[in-house]
Design an enzyme around this catalytic site. Structure first.
Site, PDB file in Angstrom:
ATOM      1  N   PRO A 101       0.830  -1.208   0.000  1.00 13.64           N
ATOM      2  CA  PRO A 101       0.000   0.000   0.000  1.00 13.64           C
ATOM      3  C   PRO A 101       0.867   1.262   0.000  1.00 13.64           C
ATOM      4  O   PRO A 101       1.896   1.312   0.686  1.00 13.64           O
ATOM      5  CB  PRO A 101      -0.792  -0.112   1.301  1.00 13.64           C
ATOM      6  CG  PRO A 101      -0.711  -1.543   1.706  1.00 13.64           C
ATOM      7  CD  PRO A 101       0.564  -2.084   1.138  1.00 13.64           C
ATOM      8  N   GLY A 124       3.319   3.964   5.301  1.00 18.41           N
ATOM      9  CA  GLY A 124       4.465   3.701   6.170  1.00 18.41           C
ATOM     10  C   GLY A 124       4.988   2.290   6.006  1.00 18.41           C
ATOM     11  O   GLY A 124       5.705   1.775   6.857  1.00 18.41           O
ATOM     12  N   LEU A 125       4.648   1.625   4.894  1.00 20.45           N
ATOM     13  CA  LEU A 125       5.118   0.251   4.679  1.00 20.45           C
ATOM     14  C   LEU A 125       6.295   0.193   3.704  1.00 20.45           C
ATOM     15  O   LEU A 125       6.642  -0.877   3.198  1.00 20.45           O
ATOM     16  CB  LEU A 125       3.968  -0.631   4.179  1.00 20.45           C
ATOM     17  CG  LEU A 125       2.890  -0.937   5.231  1.00 20.45           C
ATOM     18  CD1 LEU A 125       1.705  -1.659   4.608  1.00 20.45           C
ATOM     19  CD2 LEU A 125       3.454  -1.790   6.353  1.00 20.45           C
ATOM     20  N   GLY A 126       6.868   1.339   3.428  1.00 18.00           N
ATOM     21  CA  GLY A 126       8.106   1.352   2.645  1.00 18.00           C
ATOM     22  C   GLY A 126       7.906   1.159   1.158  1.00 18.00           C
ATOM     23  O   GLY A 126       8.829   0.722   0.461  1.00 18.00           O
ATOM     24  N   SER A 127       6.728   1.508   0.662  1.00 17.47           N
ATOM     25  CA  SER A 127       6.422   1.267  -0.749  1.00 17.47           C
ATOM     26  C   SER A 127       7.437   1.927  -1.696  1.00 17.47           C
ATOM     27  O   SER A 127       7.959   1.278  -2.611  1.00 17.47           O
ATOM     28  CB  SER A 127       4.992   1.754  -1.029  1.00 17.47           C
ATOM     29  OG  SER A 127       4.856   2.170  -2.334  1.00 17.47           O
ATOM     30  N   ALA A 174      10.547   2.959  -1.192  1.00 17.64           N
ATOM     31  CA  ALA A 174      11.886   2.348  -1.102  1.00 17.64           C
ATOM     32  C   ALA A 174      11.886   0.973  -1.765  1.00 17.64           C
ATOM     33  O   ALA A 174      12.830   0.608  -2.462  1.00 17.64           O
ATOM     34  CB  ALA A 174      12.309   2.227   0.364  1.00 17.64           C
ATOM     35  N   ALA A 175      10.806   0.212  -1.577  1.00 14.41           N
ATOM     36  CA  ALA A 175      10.763  -1.157  -2.129  1.00 14.41           C
ATOM     37  C   ALA A 175      10.692  -1.134  -3.648  1.00 14.41           C
ATOM     38  O   ALA A 175      11.340  -1.951  -4.316  1.00 14.41           O
ATOM     39  CB  ALA A 175       9.576  -1.919  -1.548  1.00 14.41           C
ATOM     40  N   ASP A 228      14.457   2.929   6.225  1.00 17.38           N
ATOM     41  CA  ASP A 228      13.548   2.279   5.269  1.00 17.38           C
ATOM     42  C   ASP A 228      14.326   1.551   4.173  1.00 17.38           C
ATOM     43  O   ASP A 228      14.093   0.363   3.907  1.00 17.38           O
ATOM     44  CB  ASP A 228      12.626   3.313   4.602  1.00 17.38           C
ATOM     45  CG  ASP A 228      11.443   3.669   5.476  1.00 17.38           C
ATOM     46  OD1 ASP A 228      11.519   3.418   6.695  1.00 17.38           O
ATOM     47  OD2 ASP A 228      10.459   4.200   4.938  1.00 17.38           O
TER      48      ASP A 228
HETATM   49  O1  PMV Z   1       6.784   6.631   7.595  1.00 17.27           O
HETATM   50  P1  PMV Z   1       7.851   5.628   7.349  1.00 17.27           P
HETATM   51  O2  PMV Z   1       7.472   4.234   7.642  1.00 17.27           O
HETATM   52  O3  PMV Z   1       8.545   5.825   6.056  1.00 17.27           O
HETATM   53  O4  PMV Z   1       8.964   5.815   8.483  1.00 17.27           O
HETATM   54  C1  PMV Z   1       9.617   6.974   8.722  1.00 17.27           C
HETATM   55  C2  PMV Z   1      10.488   6.741   9.900  1.00 17.27           C
HETATM   56  C3  PMV Z   1      10.920   8.027  10.577  1.00 17.27           C
HETATM   57  O5  PMV Z   1      11.751   7.641  11.665  1.00 17.27           O
HETATM   58  C4  PMV Z   1       9.738   8.794  11.109  1.00 17.27           C
HETATM   59  C5  PMV Z   1      11.708   8.914   9.618  1.00 17.27           C
HETATM   60  C6  PMV Z   1      13.054   8.351   9.223  1.00 17.27           C
HETATM   61  O6  PMV Z   1      13.609   8.852   8.250  1.00 17.27           O
HETATM   62  O7  PMV Z   1      13.581   7.453   9.897  1.00 17.27           O
END
Ligand code: PMV
Length: 309
Positions: free
Chosen positions: A97, A101-104, A106-107, A148
């Protein structure tokens, strides 16, 4: 040349988000149930490199979309390998998704870079791949810690401290997590920017909060490595209290947390940037169904059940 396919998993941050930007340790694990994949196939001479994705609704020619993150990813691979633009089609698919915040992001970049480098006969190792994807993460949100790209490229649980080599760690005993989506997009750069402003106006208070989060992440690593699952839940709940205090929770997140706790969760916290995005819930296997139902009733739009191994 023959076709080449590569994948990269989604991810969640278990402990330490936000504080990790300020040098504290954080723990993240891959979520293999969702993933991005990229397939590179040869094309007739003079076609150039095309990147196509029906799930992301895009078709980009390397020569025409120089600033798009995926084009930049491909260009960085070609520069690193000192290879000319090949005549090829890269097809991307992703079940991760977006903006959860599941790293879409970057993946997808990791899968593309891994597939293109493999197609050209020089598959990048996780460290090089991660460094390359980090450059793309910087385009998405200015000051990423690097966690990430690291977890997505290594595809294993990582203990991460900014600017130091990541440590892969082992999970002593598998545990069940529910990843419940609030349905509110998590805009990491906005959450990170808000924390930065508050830290700048009260540096001592925030530095102490970050240190407390870091201490929890260290304790959590030990609990996970030694298979002390009973200790993980309370650490999650403590981490969530500190995330609340740094201002990155929200009504939607709290609603899901309360529902999960009432249904018997062992521990709950937001994961990633916060404000929206996902909540993670540690659940005993016999309670996962009941807690999932409670999360749905409380408004979760998607629940991914994953076994952390
Ligand atoms: O929102 P996400 O899952 O991409 O995570 C970000 C993580 C933070 O610590 C909030 C930011 C970071 O760059 O580490």
């Amino acid at each position: 040349m023959t076709s080449y396919t590569a994948t990269a998993p989604g991810k969640i941050i278990l402990f330490g988000e936000h504080a990790v930007v300020y040098g504290q340790p954080a723990l993240a694990v891959p979520v293999h149930k969702v993933q991005a994949s990229a397939m590179v196939t040869p094309c007739p001479e003079n076609s150039g490199l095309i990147i196509e994705s029906s799930s992301l609704n895009l078709r980009l020619a390397l020569a025409e979309a120089a600033t798009h993150a995926l084009v930049v990813t491909a260009q960085l691979v070609l520069e690193k390998l000192k290879e000319p633009e090949p005549d090829a089609l890269i097809t991307i698919q992703s079940t991760i998704p977006i903006a959860g915040g599941l790293g879409s992001g970057a993946a997808v970049s990791a899968a593309l870079a891994r597939a293109l480098s493999g197609y050209l006969g020089h598959p990048l190792d996780p460290a090089d791949l991660s460094a390359l994807v980090y450059e793309i993460e910087k385009l998405h949100h200015g000051t990423p810690s690097g966690i990430d790209n690291t977890v997505v490229c290594y595809g294993q649980p990582v203990y991460f401290v900014r600017d130091t080599p990541p440590e892969v760690f082992r999970v002593g005993k598998p545990f069940h997590l529910l990843i419940a989506d609030t349905g509110v997009a998590s805009l990491t750069h906005i959450a990170v920017g808000g924390v930065r402003e508050r830290w700048q106006s009260a540096p001592q208070k925030y530095t102490a909060l970050f240190a407390d989060i870091g201490q929890i992440a260290r304790q959590a690593r030990e609990a996970i490595e030694t298979g002390n699952i009973a200790a993980i839940g309370p650490l999650m709940t403590n981490n969530q209290s500190l995330l609340r205090r740094i201002g990155v929770s929200s009504d939607e997140i709290e609603r899901l947390i309360e529902a999960a706790e009432q249904a018997g969760a062992e521990g709950t916290k937001l994961s990633g940037g916060g404000i929206g995005g996902n909540v993670i819930v540690l659940a005993a296997p016999e309670h996962t169904e009941r807690i999932s139902e409670a999360l749905r009733q409380a408004g979760a739009v998607r629940i991914i059940h994953t076994l952390v191994t």
